[in-house]
Motif scaffolding. Structure first.
Motif, PDB file in Angstrom:
ATOM      1  N   MET A  18       0.812  -1.224   0.000  1.00 41.93           N
ATOM      2  CA  MET A  18       0.000   0.000   0.000  1.00 41.93           C
ATOM      3  C   MET A  18       0.838   1.264   0.000  1.00 41.93           C
ATOM      4  SD  MET A  18      -3.209  -0.637   2.593  1.00 41.93           S
ATOM      5  CE  MET A  18      -2.163  -0.565   4.065  1.00 41.93           C
ATOM      6  N   ASP A  64      -0.248   7.089  -1.172  1.00 38.31           N
ATOM      7  CA  ASP A  64      -0.576   7.941  -2.322  1.00 38.31           C
ATOM      8  C   ASP A  64       0.121   9.294  -2.206  1.00 38.31           C
ATOM      9  OD1 ASP A  64      -2.041   6.177  -3.799  1.00 38.31           O
ATOM     10  OD2 ASP A  64      -3.880   7.373  -3.814  1.00 38.31           O
ATOM     11  N   GLU A  87      -2.487  -8.732  -3.305  1.00 35.34           N
ATOM     12  CA  GLU A  87      -2.573  -7.444  -3.977  1.00 35.34           C
ATOM     13  C   GLU A  87      -4.008  -6.904  -3.994  1.00 35.34           C
ATOM     14  OE1 GLU A  87      -0.714  -7.383  -7.766  1.00 35.34           O
ATOM     15  OE2 GLU A  87       1.292  -7.799  -6.961  1.00 35.34           O
ATOM     16  N   SER A 146      -5.271  -3.572  -2.044  1.00 34.54           N
ATOM     17  CA  SER A 146      -5.941  -2.519  -2.807  1.00 34.54           C
ATOM     18  C   SER A 146      -7.261  -2.124  -2.159  1.00 34.54           C
ATOM     19  CB  SER A 146      -6.172  -2.993  -4.246  1.00 34.54           C
ATOM     20  OG  SER A 146      -6.871  -2.026  -4.987  1.00 34.54           O
ATOM     21  N   GLU A 147      -8.034  -3.118  -1.703  1.00 37.45           N
ATOM     22  CA  GLU A 147      -9.305  -2.849  -1.024  1.00 37.45           C
ATOM     23  C   GLU A 147      -9.061  -2.079   0.275  1.00 37.45           C
ATOM     24  OE1 GLU A 147     -12.538  -3.457  -1.785  1.00 37.45           O
ATOM     25  OE2 GLU A 147     -11.945  -4.127  -3.772  1.00 37.45           O
ATOM     26  N   LYS A 199      -6.435  -0.193   1.043  1.00 30.28           N
ATOM     27  CA  LYS A 199      -5.942   1.154   0.738  1.00 30.28           C
ATOM     28  C   LYS A 199      -7.089   2.071   0.328  1.00 30.28           C
ATOM     29  CE  LYS A 199      -2.601   3.580  -2.207  1.00 30.28           C
ATOM     30  NZ  LYS A 199      -1.536   3.421  -3.226  1.00 30.28           N
ATOM     31  N   SER A 200      -7.999   1.573  -0.494  1.00 30.78           N
ATOM     32  CA  SER A 200      -9.149   2.365  -0.924  1.00 30.78           C
ATOM     33  C   SER A 200     -10.009   2.780   0.261  1.00 30.78           C
ATOM     34  CB  SER A 200      -9.979   1.550  -1.916  1.00 30.78           C
ATOM     35  OG  SER A 200     -11.128   2.260  -2.306  1.00 30.78           O
TER      36      SER A 200
END
Length: 317
Positions: free
Chosen positions: A78, A105, A276, A280-281, A283-284
């Protein structure tokens, strides 16, 4: 290949039949594609239905899967520029809690979590994810650092509980956790907590006094481990599966009770099947939560956190 659960045996049997048909088709030259497709569709539908209707005991098994992603797996997938910060500044670095600065991010954050190993050697290093008082004091030091420099705090929790040994009690385990609860409440930065596997007792709560608390789909969060509950109620720790059901420790019940703010969907079969996708889930979810909390002042964040936890366990007759 991932370790299979007992409740997955029907799927494995179908998959064996598929492999037999494929081998037969290869050896004989017969066109068995239609039969193979039918069985593959049957296996996929059965698996979907199975994992959408797991009972708490089955979810507990998934939460404890040895190949489930660990804290540093999530950090590496992440975040960028992670710099681990060591020690409680009293003299010890408890490896069961790992934390440091990172960018999510491009945004600087403080990310802290309980850490388990993937081998016996690693589990000994991380004490099987069971922190001692020094670990909670290290986490508190990092909370203070984040608060001073206005950094959002993210905690990822996967622990069977704080270490229950004599050494931990000698060093004031209960006081260390209690102090974390008090001081986390005072923080004036956004705090987001995610229970990624096991979330047992004060050992988990010591990192989870947050503005937003999330639970992975097959994780669990409880005031006492199912084994501990079974030992008290039935004098038999082997009844932990019954206890898991009675405790109401999974996301649907915890959402209903207002203990958590949301559930994070896992890949089909559990987080261990696709690191992965799971990262991703997660991090979102974190980014969405930060976006929601960014508009709040430090005082508002503190008050919201206080009100959130004061409401837990309150009933109107």
């Amino acid at each position: 290949m991932s370790t299979a659960f007992d409740f997955e045996k029907p799927i494995l049997e179908i998959q064996k039949e598929i492999e037999k048909l494929k081998q037969m088709s290869l050896e004989s030259g017969m066109d068995l594609n239609k039969d193979i497709e039918t069985l593959e569709h049957e296996a996929a539908e059965f698996k979907k239905e199975l994992f959408e209707n797991l009972n708490p005991a089955q979810k507990m098994q998934i939460a404890r899967h040895p190949e489930r992603p660990k804290f540093l797996d999530y950090v590496n997938l992440m975040c960028t520029d992670f710099v681990e910060l060591h020690g409680d500044r009293v003299g010890t670095d408890d490896r069961a809690i790992v934390g440091g600065l990172a960018k999510l991010d491009g945004r600087p954050v403080m990310i802290i979590g309980t850490m388990k190993g993937k081998s016996t050697k690693e589990n000994l290093e991380y004490n099987f994810g069971m922190p001692q008082p020094e670990g909670y004091r290290k986490a508190l030091r990092l909370f203070y650092h984040a608060n001073k420099f206005n950094l959002p705090i993210i905690t990822i929790i996967d622990t069977p509980g704080a270490y229950p040994g004599i050494s931990a009690e000698k060093h004031a385990q209960g006081a260390a956790i209690a102090y974390n609860l008090k001081e986390m409440q005072k923080l004036k930065v956004p705090v987001i907590a995610i229970v990624s596997g096991e979330g047992c007792s004060g050992g988990a709560l010591g990192l989870a006094v947050a503005n937003k608390v999330y639970l992975l789909e097959h994780a669990y969060y409880t005031v006492i481990s199912p084994e501990g509950c079974a030992s008290i109620l039935w004098r038999d720790a082997s009844k932990n599966l019954e206890a898991a059901t009675a405790l109401k420790i999974t996301a649907p019940h915890l959402l209903k009770f207002g203990i958590i703010d949301g559930m994070i969907k896992e890949p089909m079969g559990g987080a261990h099947t696709d690191y992965e996708v799971m990262a991703s889930e997660m991090k979102s979810t974190i980014l969405n939560a930060l976006s929601e909390l960014d508009g709040m002042s430090g005082e508002d964040l503190r008050n919201q956190r206080y009100d959130k936890f004061r409401k837990m366990g309150s009933f109107i007759e």
